[in-house]
Design an enzyme around this catalytic site. Sequence first.
Site, mmCIF file in Angstrom:
data_model
loop_
_atom_site.group_PDB
_atom_site.id
_atom_site.type_symbol
_atom_site.label_atom_id
_atom_site.label_comp_id
_atom_site.label_asym_id
_atom_site.label_seq_id
_atom_site.Cartn_x
_atom_site.Cartn_y
_atom_site.Cartn_z
ATOM 1 N N ARG A 1 0.832 -1.210 0.000
ATOM 2 C CA ARG A 1 0.000 0.000 0.000
ATOM 3 C C ARG A 1 0.868 1.262 0.000
ATOM 4 O O ARG A 1 1.390 1.674 1.037
ATOM 5 C CB ARG A 1 -0.941 -0.026 1.208
ATOM 6 C CG ARG A 1 -2.103 -1.005 1.010
ATOM 7 C CD ARG A 1 -2.876 -1.247 2.256
ATOM 8 N NE ARG A 1 -2.135 -2.035 3.236
ATOM 9 C CZ ARG A 1 -2.617 -2.405 4.415
ATOM 10 N NH1 ARG A 1 -3.823 -2.055 4.768
ATOM 11 N NH2 ARG A 1 -1.878 -3.119 5.249
ATOM 12 N N VAL B 1 5.547 -9.216 -1.947
ATOM 13 C CA VAL B 1 6.592 -10.212 -1.645
ATOM 14 C C VAL B 1 6.390 -11.517 -2.417
ATOM 15 O O VAL B 1 7.307 -12.328 -2.529
ATOM 16 C CB VAL B 1 6.714 -10.511 -0.127
ATOM 17 C CG1 VAL B 1 7.056 -9.263 0.664
ATOM 18 C CG2 VAL B 1 5.469 -11.191 0.424
ATOM 19 N N ASN C 1 8.989 -10.020 7.693
ATOM 20 C CA ASN C 1 7.808 -9.896 8.548
ATOM 21 C C ASN C 1 6.490 -10.076 7.793
ATOM 22 O O ASN C 1 5.517 -10.544 8.375
ATOM 23 C CB ASN C 1 7.849 -8.504 9.214
ATOM 24 C CG ASN C 1 6.509 -8.096 9.776
ATOM 25 O OD1 ASN C 1 6.089 -8.586 10.824
ATOM 26 N ND2 ASN C 1 5.804 -7.204 9.072
ATOM 27 N N SER D 1 5.873 -17.371 14.627
ATOM 28 C CA SER D 1 4.651 -17.268 15.436
ATOM 29 C C SER D 1 4.646 -18.423 16.417
ATOM 30 O O SER D 1 5.278 -19.461 16.166
ATOM 31 C CB SER D 1 3.425 -17.381 14.525
ATOM 32 O OG SER D 1 2.245 -17.518 15.289
ATOM 33 N N TYR E 1 -2.309 -21.950 8.286
ATOM 34 C CA TYR E 1 -1.480 -20.850 8.799
ATOM 35 C C TYR E 1 -0.353 -21.433 9.658
ATOM 36 O O TYR E 1 0.827 -21.062 9.496
ATOM 37 C CB TYR E 1 -2.324 -19.865 9.610
ATOM 38 C CG TYR E 1 -1.491 -18.780 10.263
ATOM 39 C CD1 TYR E 1 -0.817 -17.847 9.473
ATOM 40 C CD2 TYR E 1 -1.349 -18.704 11.649
ATOM 41 C CE1 TYR E 1 -0.029 -16.856 10.056
ATOM 42 C CE2 TYR E 1 -0.571 -17.715 12.232
ATOM 43 C CZ TYR E 1 0.085 -16.793 11.438
ATOM 44 O OH TYR E 1 0.866 -15.828 12.016
ATOM 45 N N LYS F 1 3.860 -21.325 9.366
ATOM 46 C CA LYS F 1 4.772 -20.867 10.425
ATOM 47 C C LYS F 1 5.699 -21.992 10.905
ATOM 48 O O LYS F 1 6.828 -21.737 11.321
ATOM 49 C CB LYS F 1 3.977 -20.241 11.581
ATOM 50 C CG LYS F 1 3.302 -18.916 11.180
ATOM 51 C CD LYS F 1 4.340 -17.861 10.761
ATOM 52 C CE LYS F 1 3.730 -16.535 10.381
ATOM 53 N NZ LYS F 1 4.721 -15.509 10.014
ATOM 54 N N PRO G 1 5.836 -14.297 18.059
ATOM 55 C CA PRO G 1 4.847 -13.778 19.015
ATOM 56 C C PRO G 1 3.609 -14.662 19.120
ATOM 57 O O PRO G 1 3.263 -15.395 18.187
ATOM 58 C CB PRO G 1 4.456 -12.414 18.417
ATOM 59 C CG PRO G 1 5.165 -12.268 17.118
ATOM 60 C CD PRO G 1 5.779 -13.596 16.769
ATOM 61 N N VAL H 1 -1.082 -10.730 19.016
ATOM 62 C CA VAL H 1 -0.710 -9.311 18.926
ATOM 63 C C VAL H 1 -1.872 -8.574 18.277
ATOM 64 O O VAL H 1 -2.357 -9.003 17.216
ATOM 65 C CB VAL H 1 0.522 -9.095 18.003
ATOM 66 C CG1 VAL H 1 1.081 -7.690 18.186
ATOM 67 C CG2 VAL H 1 1.581 -10.158 18.204
ATOM 68 N N GLU I 1 -3.653 -5.444 12.473
ATOM 69 C CA GLU I 1 -4.711 -5.670 11.471
ATOM 70 C C GLU I 1 -4.834 -7.149 11.096
ATOM 71 O O GLU I 1 -5.623 -7.519 10.225
ATOM 72 C CB GLU I 1 -4.427 -4.825 10.221
ATOM 73 C CG GLU I 1 -4.522 -3.343 10.508
ATOM 74 C CD GLU I 1 -4.075 -2.459 9.341
ATOM 75 O OE1 GLU I 1 -4.005 -2.945 8.196
ATOM 76 O OE2 GLU I 1 -3.791 -1.282 9.590
HETATM 77 N N1 LIG Z 1 -0.833 -10.343 14.969
HETATM 78 C C1 LIG Z 1 -0.546 -11.512 15.500
HETATM 79 O O1 LIG Z 1 -1.254 -11.978 16.403
HETATM 80 C C2 LIG Z 1 0.670 -12.280 15.055
HETATM 81 C C3 LIG Z 1 1.117 -13.319 15.881
HETATM 82 C C4 LIG Z 1 2.237 -14.048 15.487
HETATM 83 C C5 LIG Z 1 2.884 -13.748 14.312
HETATM 84 N N2 LIG Z 1 2.405 -12.750 13.513
HETATM 85 C C6 LIG Z 1 3.115 -12.495 12.254
HETATM 86 O O2 LIG Z 1 3.575 -11.172 12.236
HETATM 87 C C7 LIG Z 1 3.723 -10.727 10.891
HETATM 88 C C8 LIG Z 1 3.072 -9.364 10.740
HETATM 89 O O3 LIG Z 1 1.694 -9.464 11.034
HETATM 90 P P1 LIG Z 1 0.865 -8.275 11.704
HETATM 91 O O4 LIG Z 1 0.210 -8.842 12.902
HETATM 92 O O5 LIG Z 1 1.673 -7.065 11.843
HETATM 93 O O6 LIG Z 1 -0.286 -8.109 10.583
HETATM 94 P P2 LIG Z 1 -0.817 -6.817 9.794
HETATM 95 O O7 LIG Z 1 -1.086 -5.699 10.725
HETATM 96 O O8 LIG Z 1 -1.939 -7.329 8.960
HETATM 97 O O9 LIG Z 1 0.425 -6.416 8.848
HETATM 98 C C9 LIG Z 1 0.823 -7.277 7.819
HETATM 99 C C10 LIG Z 1 1.814 -6.572 6.907
HETATM 100 O O10 LIG Z 1 2.209 -7.496 5.877
HETATM 101 C C11 LIG Z 1 2.089 -6.837 4.627
HETATM 102 N N3 LIG Z 1 1.810 -7.776 3.556
HETATM 103 C C12 LIG Z 1 0.834 -8.687 3.468
HETATM 104 N N4 LIG Z 1 0.869 -9.316 2.293
HETATM 105 C C13 LIG Z 1 1.911 -8.774 1.601
HETATM 106 C C14 LIG Z 1 2.465 -8.993 0.331
HETATM 107 N N5 LIG Z 1 1.961 -9.921 -0.490
HETATM 108 N N6 LIG Z 1 3.524 -8.245 -0.061
HETATM 109 C C15 LIG Z 1 4.030 -7.304 0.758
HETATM 110 N N7 LIG Z 1 3.575 -7.070 1.997
HETATM 111 C C16 LIG Z 1 2.519 -7.789 2.404
HETATM 112 C C17 LIG Z 1 0.961 -5.843 4.814
HETATM 113 O O11 LIG Z 1 1.130 -4.759 3.921
HETATM 114 P P3 LIG Z 1 0.339 -4.506 2.575
HETATM 115 O O12 LIG Z 1 -1.042 -5.048 2.754
HETATM 116 O O13 LIG Z 1 0.401 -3.019 2.400
HETATM 117 O O14 LIG Z 1 1.121 -5.216 1.535
HETATM 118 C C18 LIG Z 1 1.225 -5.365 6.234
HETATM 119 O O15 LIG Z 1 2.177 -4.336 6.211
HETATM 120 C C19 LIG Z 1 3.106 -11.817 10.014
HETATM 121 O O16 LIG Z 1 4.139 -12.635 9.499
HETATM 122 C C20 LIG Z 1 2.262 -12.611 11.001
HETATM 123 O O17 LIG Z 1 2.091 -13.945 10.591
HETATM 124 C C21 LIG Z 1 1.322 -11.996 13.863
#
Ligand SMILES: NC(=O)c1ccc[n+]([C@@H]2O[C@H](COP(=O)([O-])OP(=O)(O)OC[C@H]3O[C@@H](n4cnc5c(N)ncnc54)[C@H](OP(=O)(O)O)[C@@H]3O)[C@@H](O)[C@H]2O)c1
Length: 274
Positions: free
Chosen positions: A53, A79, A105, A158, A171, A175, A201, A204, A207
């Site tokens: 975005r 990505v 990430n 994760s 999912y 991971k 994590p 969290v 979004e």
């Molecule tokens: N939230 C949790 O509870 C949690 C727990 C454990 C691990 N994680 C991991 O943490 C990481 C980040 O997640 P988050 O919680 O921060 O989620 P988030 O708020 O939804 O952010 C996800 C980010 O990934 C980007 N993204 C998604 N698809 C993409 C693509 N095809 N190309 C480039 N960028 C892409 C999105 O940007 P755009 O849409 O702008 O591309 C956004 O910046 C992930 O790997 C997730 O699996 C999250």
Amino acid sequence: MPTFPDSLPAISDIMNRIEGRTVLVTGATAGIGEACGRRFAREGARVLLVGRRTERLDALATELADTDAAEVHTFAVDVRDRGAVEALRDDVAARDLLPDVLVNNAGKALGLELLHEGDPDDWDEMIDTNVKGLLYFTRAFVPAMVERDFGHVVNIGSTAGRWSYPKGAVYAGTKFSVKAITEGLNMDLVGTKVRVSSVDPGLVETEFSEVRFHGDRARARTVYQGYEPLRAEDVADAVHYVVNAPPHVDVFNLTLLPTAQRHSMVVHREESGS
Ligand SMILES: NC(=O)c1ccc[n+]([C@@H]2O[C@H](COP(=O)([O-])OP(=O)(O)OC[C@H]3O[C@@H](n4cnc5c(N)ncnc54)[C@H](OP(=O)(O)O)[C@@H]3O)[C@@H](O)[C@H]2O)c1
């Protein structure tokens, strides 16, 4: 009140090994990636922010331009697009911006369904983003780290890479893959000074759930009700700690959970109103 020995370093004495480094963060337009971008910029790194975005990337770049950030560069890249990742590598190499630190990430969960009732389009997108996207960035940027004999790859895994859970098998499968790739890459780089880590994590509030439920915000909110989830900044703190460790120390895995969470599915929630 417990007292701490005088010999512990004050926070202000902890060395900043991040200043002047080049740090690339994928998925920097929201959540954990955005918090990492802010955190590394604040520490004086030159940050390369990747996401799809553009308006979000532009807003973050404008915001960080007003801080002490050394430099901020943004790249609108999906990505999953191998050609675009290779072109990004060529672009940053030509501009002498190859990263010292790669934070893989970008990632997502899509759907919460019994495996045999799940949507294969969701599976494709999770696998392409969480596994193949991470591999493309690793393949693109690690060779230059090996050549310089310096660098650090931090994969955001994760707790789902440790414990699968009902309706989250695919999912969790991505991971678990990240865990295997982190372990394998780490062994492949033995004898180099390139470090490999994962930060894993639990829940969290980002979004993440809104994306998982295809934009259903009300449903997403229920995931974080009745307890205090981790914040994106908590995870960015952990990533900062891992990267800022002295060069002879590799924090290979750092798992962090909200105190209310003890397992993927074991979360203590207070009844509303109590
Ligand atoms: N939230 C949790 O509870 C949690 C727990 C454990 C691990 N994680 C991991 O943490 C990481 C980040 O997640 P988050 O919680 O921060 O989620 P988030 O708020 O939804 O952010 C996800 C980010 O990934 C980007 N993204 C998604 N698809 C993409 C693509 N095809 N190309 C480039 N960028 C892409 C999105 O940007 P755009 O849409 O702008 O591309 C956004 O910046 C992930 O790997 C997730 O699996 C999250």
